[in-house]
Scaffold this motif. Sequence first.
Motif, PDB file in Angstrom:
ATOM      1  N   LEU A  60       0.859  -1.180   0.000  1.00  0.00           N
ATOM      2  CA  LEU A  60       0.000   0.000   0.000  1.00  0.00           C
ATOM      3  C   LEU A  60       0.897   1.231   0.000  1.00  0.00           C
ATOM      4  N   VAL A  61       0.292   2.416   0.103  1.00  0.00           N
ATOM      5  CA  VAL A  61       1.059   3.656   0.162  1.00  0.00           C
ATOM      6  C   VAL A  61       0.504   4.503   1.301  1.00  0.00           C
ATOM      7  N   ASP A  62       1.386   5.181   2.050  1.00  0.00           N
ATOM      8  CA  ASP A  62       0.923   5.968   3.185  1.00  0.00           C
ATOM      9  C   ASP A  62       0.642   7.411   2.781  1.00  0.00           C
ATOM     10  N   GLN A  63       0.265   8.238   3.776  1.00  0.00           N
ATOM     11  CA  GLN A  63      -0.138   9.610   3.476  1.00  0.00           C
ATOM     12  C   GLN A  63       1.024  10.502   3.067  1.00  0.00           C
ATOM     13  N   GLN A  64       2.238   9.976   3.173  1.00  0.00           N
ATOM     14  CA  GLN A  64       3.413  10.707   2.696  1.00  0.00           C
ATOM     15  C   GLN A  64       3.828  10.232   1.302  1.00  0.00           C
ATOM     16  N   GLY A  65       3.058   9.306   0.740  1.00  0.00           N
ATOM     17  CA  GLY A  65       3.393   8.763  -0.566  1.00  0.00           C
ATOM     18  C   GLY A  65       4.449   7.680  -0.515  1.00  0.00           C
ATOM     19  N   LYS A  66       4.768   7.190   0.693  1.00  0.00           N
ATOM     20  CA  LYS A  66       5.792   6.160   0.854  1.00  0.00           C
ATOM     21  C   LYS A  66       5.155   4.776   0.898  1.00  0.00           C
ATOM     22  N   PRO A  67       5.887   3.740   0.461  1.00  0.00           N
ATOM     23  CA  PRO A  67       5.348   2.373   0.508  1.00  0.00           C
ATOM     24  C   PRO A  67       5.039   1.955   1.941  1.00  0.00           C
ATOM     25  N   PHE A  68       3.980   1.186   2.095  1.00  0.00           N
ATOM     26  CA  PHE A  68       3.584   0.654   3.396  1.00  0.00           C
ATOM     27  C   PHE A  68       3.258  -0.812   3.195  1.00  0.00           C
ATOM     28  N   SER A  69       3.958  -1.669   3.926  1.00  0.00           N
ATOM     29  CA  SER A  69       3.796  -3.119   3.759  1.00  0.00           C
ATOM     30  C   SER A  69       3.741  -3.790   5.121  1.00  0.00           C
ATOM     31  N   LEU A  70       3.753  -5.115   5.106  1.00  0.00           N
ATOM     32  CA  LEU A  70       3.723  -5.882   6.352  1.00  0.00           C
ATOM     33  C   LEU A  70       4.884  -5.501   7.261  1.00  0.00           C
ATOM     34  N   GLU A  71       6.016  -5.162   6.687  1.00  0.00           N
ATOM     35  CA  GLU A  71       7.184  -4.792   7.483  1.00  0.00           C
ATOM     36  C   GLU A  71       6.899  -3.608   8.393  1.00  0.00           C
ATOM     37  N   ASN A  72       5.999  -2.711   7.970  1.00  0.00           N
ATOM     38  CA  ASN A  72       5.660  -1.540   8.773  1.00  0.00           C
ATOM     39  C   ASN A  72       4.821  -1.880  10.000  1.00  0.00           C
ATOM     40  N   LEU A  73       4.270  -3.091  10.030  1.00  0.00           N
ATOM     41  CA  LEU A  73       3.520  -3.527  11.210  1.00  0.00           C
ATOM     42  C   LEU A  73       4.432  -4.173  12.246  1.00  0.00           C
ATOM     43  N   ARG A  74       5.589  -4.607  11.823  1.00  0.00           N
ATOM     44  CA  ARG A  74       6.492  -5.309  12.732  1.00  0.00           C
ATOM     45  C   ARG A  74       7.192  -4.322  13.664  1.00  0.00           C
ATOM     46  N   GLY A  75       7.401  -4.761  14.901  1.00  0.00           N
ATOM     47  CA  GLY A  75       8.048  -3.917  15.896  1.00  0.00           C
ATOM     48  C   GLY A  75       7.086  -3.062  16.679  1.00  0.00           C
ATOM     49  N   HIS A  76       5.795  -3.162  16.381  1.00  0.00           N
ATOM     50  CA  HIS A  76       4.782  -2.368  17.073  1.00  0.00           C
ATOM     51  C   HIS A  76       3.549  -3.231  17.329  1.00  0.00           C
ATOM     52  N   TRP A  77       2.804  -2.882  18.350  1.00  0.00           N
ATOM     53  CA  TRP A  77       1.412  -3.279  18.430  1.00  0.00           C
ATOM     54  C   TRP A  77       0.670  -2.263  17.576  1.00  0.00           C
ATOM     55  N   THR A  78      -0.229  -2.719  16.737  1.00  0.00           N
ATOM     56  CA  THR A  78      -0.911  -1.827  15.811  1.00  0.00           C
ATOM     57  C   THR A  78      -2.416  -2.031  15.875  1.00  0.00           C
ATOM     58  N   VAL A  79      -3.147  -0.924  16.001  1.00  0.00           N
ATOM     59  CA  VAL A  79      -4.602  -0.956  15.864  1.00  0.00           C
ATOM     60  C   VAL A  79      -4.926  -0.452  14.467  1.00  0.00           C
ATOM     61  N   MET A  80      -5.652  -1.261  13.702  1.00  0.00           N
ATOM     62  CA  MET A  80      -6.014  -0.905  12.338  1.00  0.00           C
ATOM     63  C   MET A  80      -7.517  -0.680  12.248  1.00  0.00           C
ATOM     64  N   PHE A  81      -7.887   0.379  11.506  1.00  0.00           N
ATOM     65  CA  PHE A  81      -9.299   0.668  11.264  1.00  0.00           C
ATOM     66  C   PHE A  81      -9.474   0.975   9.787  1.00  0.00           C
ATOM     67  N   PHE A  82     -10.518   0.412   9.181  1.00  0.00           N
ATOM     68  CA  PHE A  82     -10.761   0.566   7.753  1.00  0.00           C
ATOM     69  C   PHE A  82     -11.956   1.484   7.527  1.00  0.00           C
ATOM     70  N   GLY A  83     -11.793   2.480   6.661  1.00  0.00           N
ATOM     71  CA  GLY A  83     -12.877   3.417   6.411  1.00  0.00           C
ATOM     72  C   GLY A  83     -12.575   4.312   5.226  1.00  0.00           C
ATOM     73  N   PHE A  84     -13.061   5.580   5.288  1.00  0.00           N
ATOM     74  CA  PHE A  84     -12.812   6.521   4.204  1.00  0.00           C
ATOM     75  C   PHE A  84     -13.039   7.941   4.728  1.00  0.00           C
ATOM     76  N   THR A  85     -12.387   8.910   4.124  1.00  0.00           N
ATOM     77  CA  THR A  85     -12.391  10.264   4.686  1.00  0.00           C
ATOM     78  C   THR A  85     -13.717  10.993   4.492  1.00  0.00           C
ATOM     79  N   HIS A  86     -14.539  10.567   3.530  1.00  0.00           N
ATOM     80  CA  HIS A  86     -15.841  11.209   3.326  1.00  0.00           C
ATOM     81  C   HIS A  86     -16.919  10.601   4.213  1.00  0.00           C
ATOM     82  N   CYS A  87     -16.549   9.673   5.064  1.00  0.00           N
ATOM     83  CA  CYS A  87     -17.491   9.023   5.982  1.00  0.00           C
ATOM     84  C   CYS A  87     -18.121  10.087   6.886  1.00  0.00           C
TER      85      CYS A  87
END
Length: 216
Positions: A60-87
């Motif tokens: 995927l790509v983050d809000q800075q335009g940088k790649p975001f993958s499974l590696e970005n989840l490692r080393g942290h506890w992460t809470v993920m939420f799925f939605g959209f900004t026009h919600c």
Amino acid sequence: MTENNPKSSTFRLLLLAIFVGVLSAAGGISFWKVMQGRQPATMATLMVLPEPRTIDDFELVDQQGKPFSLENLRGHWTVMFFGFTHCPDVCPSALYDLNRITEKLGPQQGGDSPSLQVVFVSVDPERDTPEKMSAYLDYFNPAFIGVTGSPLQLTPMTRQLGIAFQIEEHEPGAERYDVYHSVSFLLTDPQGRLHGVFPAPHDAEKITSDLAVVIH
């Protein structure tokens, strides 16, 4: 996510069916074991999986335009939420709660415990550019990470995590259309595995209490 109409009520049932089916089929997980048999007595709302479930890599790509993958989840506890900004209501409320949770949890973190990160995954890439997500998340918490991707990138990721979403048919370039989506928070561990689910409705106090136990 549109509320209080037959179409959204029907889709909520579909979301539940898909969530249960994906967890059972993709991970060999019995929903009833999660619900009844293996929950730590100290958990107020977190549904802990019997065994952490491996997540396949994604791009995927983050809000800075940088790649975001499974590696970005490692080393942290992460809470993920799925939605959209026009919600109109569900997503702002969820992000508000997540900000409250991180504020309350912040003073409790310390020592060698892995940090907690919040990742907002937009399932509406047509409207949610990195720039749009950056401005949107800054309103709630600048530390939140926003990511999105093409439908071809989002679909396999959401399916393996038990997240359902549907985008209303619309003309290309339209600014007004509905997006229906799962509203649970997902918790991944520092190894990048799915650890559990915080189902809706969300209670910020209870989620904070559960996270304080899990991440220490």
